[in-house]
Enzyme design. Structure first.
Site, PDB file in Angstrom:
ATOM      1  N   ARG A  72       0.755  -1.311  -0.003  1.00  0.00           N
ATOM      2  CA  ARG A  72       0.150   0.065   0.056  1.00  0.00           C
ATOM      3  C   ARG A  72       0.866   1.248   0.049  1.00  0.00           C
ATOM      4  O   ARG A  72       0.159   2.369  -0.403  1.00  0.00           O
ATOM      5  CB  ARG A  72      -0.976  -0.006   1.202  1.00  0.00           C
ATOM      6  CG  ARG A  72      -1.914  -1.010   1.086  1.00  0.00           C
ATOM      7  CD  ARG A  72      -3.207  -1.276   2.034  1.00  0.00           C
ATOM      8  NE  ARG A  72      -2.511  -1.722   3.203  1.00  0.00           N
ATOM      9  CZ  ARG A  72      -2.304  -3.030   3.397  1.00  0.00           C
ATOM     10  NH1 ARG A  72      -2.653  -4.094   2.683  1.00  0.00           N
ATOM     11  NH2 ARG A  72      -1.570  -3.398   4.677  1.00  0.00           N
ATOM     12  N   GLU A 109       3.265  -6.599  12.682  1.00  0.00           N
ATOM     13  CA  GLU A 109       2.383  -6.843  13.985  1.00  0.00           C
ATOM     14  C   GLU A 109       1.819  -8.262  13.731  1.00  0.00           C
ATOM     15  O   GLU A 109       1.412  -8.722  14.718  1.00  0.00           O
ATOM     16  CB  GLU A 109       1.183  -5.910  13.581  1.00  0.00           C
ATOM     17  CG  GLU A 109       0.133  -5.746  14.581  1.00  0.00           C
ATOM     18  CD  GLU A 109      -1.060  -5.134  14.527  1.00  0.00           C
ATOM     19  OE1 GLU A 109      -0.998  -4.520  13.071  1.00  0.00           O
ATOM     20  OE2 GLU A 109      -2.137  -5.167  14.978  1.00  0.00           O
TER      21      GLU A 109
HETATM   22  P1  AMP Z   1       4.058  -2.434  11.497  1.00  0.00           P
HETATM   23  O1  AMP Z   1       5.384  -2.830  10.984  1.00  0.00           O
HETATM   24  O2  AMP Z   1       3.534  -3.080  12.644  1.00  0.00           O
HETATM   25  O3  AMP Z   1       4.258  -0.948  11.963  1.00  0.00           O
HETATM   26  O4  AMP Z   1       3.163  -2.504  10.354  1.00  0.00           O
HETATM   27  C1  AMP Z   1       2.940  -2.120   9.347  1.00  0.00           C
HETATM   28  C2  AMP Z   1       2.790  -2.401   8.164  1.00  0.00           C
HETATM   29  O5  AMP Z   1       1.625  -3.436   8.139  1.00  0.00           O
HETATM   30  C3  AMP Z   1       2.246  -1.560   7.063  1.00  0.00           C
HETATM   31  O6  AMP Z   1       2.753  -1.919   5.998  1.00  0.00           O
HETATM   32  C4  AMP Z   1       0.723  -1.735   7.106  1.00  0.00           C
HETATM   33  O7  AMP Z   1       0.089  -1.624   5.794  1.00  0.00           O
HETATM   34  C5  AMP Z   1       0.267  -3.075   7.775  1.00  0.00           C
HETATM   35  N1  AMP Z   1      -0.087  -3.177   8.930  1.00  0.00           N
HETATM   36  C6  AMP Z   1      -0.101  -3.380  10.031  1.00  0.00           C
HETATM   37  N2  AMP Z   1      -1.207  -3.401  11.009  1.00  0.00           N
HETATM   38  C7  AMP Z   1      -2.268  -3.139  10.223  1.00  0.00           C
HETATM   39  C8  AMP Z   1      -3.520  -2.930  10.415  1.00  0.00           C
HETATM   40  N3  AMP Z   1      -4.220  -2.870  11.746  1.00  0.00           N
HETATM   41  N4  AMP Z   1      -4.439  -2.560   9.309  1.00  0.00           N
HETATM   42  C9  AMP Z   1      -3.833  -2.532   8.022  1.00  0.00           C
HETATM   43  N5  AMP Z   1      -2.618  -2.660   7.654  1.00  0.00           N
HETATM   44  C10 AMP Z   1      -1.763  -2.937   8.727  1.00  0.00           C
END
Ligand code: AMP
Length: 190
Positions: A72, A109
């Site tokens: 995205r 995550e």
């Molecule tokens: P993080 O590394 O945990 O900050 O996760 C960020 C990445 O995972 C981004 O590229 C987001 O597109 C995706 N992402 C993580 N959690 C979500 C969520 N709750 N909803 C949508 N995309 C998420």
């Protein structure tokens, strides 16, 4: 959803953008509230507002090139790069780019992964704006910044459409210039 508008986004625009992001419970795994931006991407005004807001932030930071994380971050980063008259660097999942590549591994995550940049596409010393849709735990963004620096770039800033504050992603980006258009103080929805 509770949020605050930042970075000069007019309140009614922030509300429209917020309303175009769908909450999808238990996707892609149980307990995750997925923030789906596909309705926003499909809306001409909403997409234009986001690109304009990101573009304003980029101009304030002083940027030579825009980078975005798969997938995205591509959808938001490439139009911002075009609006600024700049190039775009896709930070891709492992195995998608032909060699040679530079790689950094990180925790998500949900799960773990690596991101890669095609060697030679980043001019050493270039100021890079990193764009993604969601700042969750910050692992992806921290890895992206590390990858840019590993390749000789300077991270001018990181901008996100939506920050999930409960996951404290900013803590992993301390000392960096971080902006988010919308912040949500819960991951469970309301
Ligand atoms: P993080 O590394 O945990 O900050 O996760 C960020 C990445 O995972 C981004 O590229 C987001 O597109 C995706 N992402 C993580 N959690 C979500 C969520 N709750 N909803 C949508 N995309 C998420």
């Amino acid at each position: 959803m509770t949020d605050v508008a930042l970075s000069g986004l007019l309140p009614e625009r922030a509300t429209r953008i917020r309303d175009l992001i769908a909450d999808v419970p238990d996707f892609p795994s149980p307990g995750i509230l997925f923030k789906d931006i596909t309705p926003l991407l499909a809306d001409a005004e909403g997409l234009a507002d986001v690109v304009e807001a990101f573009t304003r932030l980029a101009l304030a930071d002083g940027v030579d090139v825009v980078a975005g994380m798969e997938a995205r971050g591509f959808l938001l980063g490439a139009p911002v790069a075009h609006a600024l008259g700049l190039g775009f660097l896709p930070l891709r999942k492992a195995g998608k780019l032909p060699p040679p590549t530079e790689t950094v591994s990180y925790d998500l995550e949900y799960g773990s992964a690596s991101i890669e940049l095609r060697s030679g596409t980043l001019t050493p010393g270039a100021r890079v704006l990193i764009i993604d849709d969601v700042l969750a735990t910050g692992g992806t963004a921290a890895a992206a910044a590390e990858l840019i620096e590993q390749c000789g770039g300077v991270v001018s800033g990181l901008v996100f459409l939506l920050e999930l504050e409960a996951l404290h992603g900013r803590d992993r980006l301390q000392g960096r210039n971080v902006d988010t258009l919308l912040r949500v103080d819960t991951t469970s929805g309301e």
